[in-house]
Scaffold this active site. Sequence first.
Site, PDB file in Angstrom:
ATOM      1  NE  ARG A  30       6.065  23.348  16.082  1.00 58.61           N
ATOM      2  CZ  ARG A  30       5.662  24.249  16.947  1.00 58.61           C
ATOM      3  NH1 ARG A  30       6.494  25.167  17.375  1.00 58.61           N
ATOM      4  NH2 ARG A  30       4.418  24.255  17.378  1.00 58.61           N
ATOM      5  CD  GLN A  35      -0.725  20.723  10.045  1.00 59.75           C
ATOM      6  OE1 GLN A  35      -1.866  20.514  10.436  1.00 59.75           O
ATOM      7  NE2 GLN A  35      -0.453  21.576   9.092  1.00 59.75           N
ATOM      8  CG  ASP A  77       3.932  20.288  15.848  1.00 59.99           C
ATOM      9  OD1 ASP A  77       4.602  20.302  16.903  1.00 59.99           O
ATOM     10  OD2 ASP A  77       3.769  21.290  15.148  1.00 59.99           O
ATOM     11  CB  SER A 118       1.398  21.891  17.749  1.00 62.46           C
ATOM     12  OG  SER A 118       2.061  22.804  16.922  1.00 62.46           O
ATOM     13  CE1 TYR A 175       8.708  27.850  16.511  1.00 61.02           C
ATOM     14  CE2 TYR A 175       9.931  27.172  14.565  1.00 61.02           C
ATOM     15  CZ  TYR A 175       9.209  26.849  15.706  1.00 61.02           C
ATOM     16  OH  TYR A 175       8.993  25.545  16.024  1.00 61.02           O
TER      17      TYR A 175
END
Length: 385
Positions: free
Chosen positions: A123, A129, A132, A135, A230
């Site tokens: 990620r 991106q 993803d 997301s 994270y």
Amino acid sequence: MPMKVGVARESAAGERRVALVPEALGKLTAAGLEILVEAGAGAGAAIPDQAFTDAGAKVVSTDELYAASDVILRVQKPVGPEVAKLRSGQAVIGLLSPLLDPTLMQALATAGVTAVSLDAIPRTLSRAQTMDALSSQANVGGYKAVLIAANTYGRYFPLLTTAAGTAKPANVLILGIGVAGLQAIGTARRLGAVVAAYDVRPETAEQAESLGAKFVKLKTSIDATGAGGYARELTAEERSSQQAELDEVIANQDVIITTAQVPGRKPPVLVTADAVRGMRSGSVIVDMAASALGGNCELSKSGQTVTTDNGVTIVAPENLPASLPTSASQFYAKNISELLKSMVKDGSLHLDFEEEVTRATVITHGGAVVSEPVKKLLAPAGGNA
Ligand code: NAD
């Protein structure tokens, strides 16, 4: 012969998304792919078969889809009868949750199916991106959670001055400022609420403030930044000091949206039963982290809405992205198309395991489980396999 890419109709209960939308077809056909769509695949997202046909796809029966496709695109992992229809040499791409269901991955490997999972995309890799899906779908979830909260709350969100009186704005607290939390902040602000937000990663303070939320700074400072952007799990000591201070903040809220997750762990409890008892009647909690594993609110019941004796309503929706199916599918289609295109060379699937995204997302190939994290889960306890 061009490679055939099949779009499956989802069969999970309540799933209304579809893996491709007609607008996404052009780039795939331009890459030399032929698109097959299982009849009715777009119905849940209000996309008729004809729209796929008009965009250049061929609408086919379930049996034809599974027999003819080289690659099958889907949202959720295949279930029983769908698994049985997959055949050796075929690939399936979707949000397959390989870490939650390693046994299915083993079954796909044994059947000679190549499984590619969008939830394994690295990620923090900027090149990935556009792929993803975690997301894009969390974004939909954060938006929808606020709409549900506003719909459940018996008062206005904005400050309103009218001839019949004045409404105070709602105080909304967002717990967890990741992708979903940021979208929830933006949405609640657009509805006119006064928004506060809290996270254990200090870098989120600036992100929350830039969207117009007040960052809740606890006296006990906690930095729980973990790997890959994270959060890590809090220690018992951090948890108890956090809890005492959070309880006070919670008591002053009208609406709380919780989104906090820690990879590979149960979601942390941030709103205890005691804290709920301290809230005013009419307050609303939407727990986006709730699942069979538990949620961020101790009293959430996954998939249900409960109202406590002191009048607090706790909503724990199971699949928020599926409740905004057309937009969720539109973004998902972009994610899955980009991933597929990155794996196609000269019109056919070409897996280059030197490449980071391929290495991370291909879970099974050539009759074996190739993903290291999944292999670890499948290894017998104490074994070296
Ligand atoms: P997530 O769903 O794993 O968790 C949501 C939020 O909960 C996180 O912000 C986390 O810090 C927070 N949280 C965890 N435990 C908590 C606790 N005890 N109290 C309060 N909050 C707690 O996160 P996500 O939305 O998937 O995002 C994870 C990270 O990935 C973020 O840093 C995000 O910016 C990053 N990301 C990066 C990219 C990129 O660079 N391309 C793309 C997407 C996401």
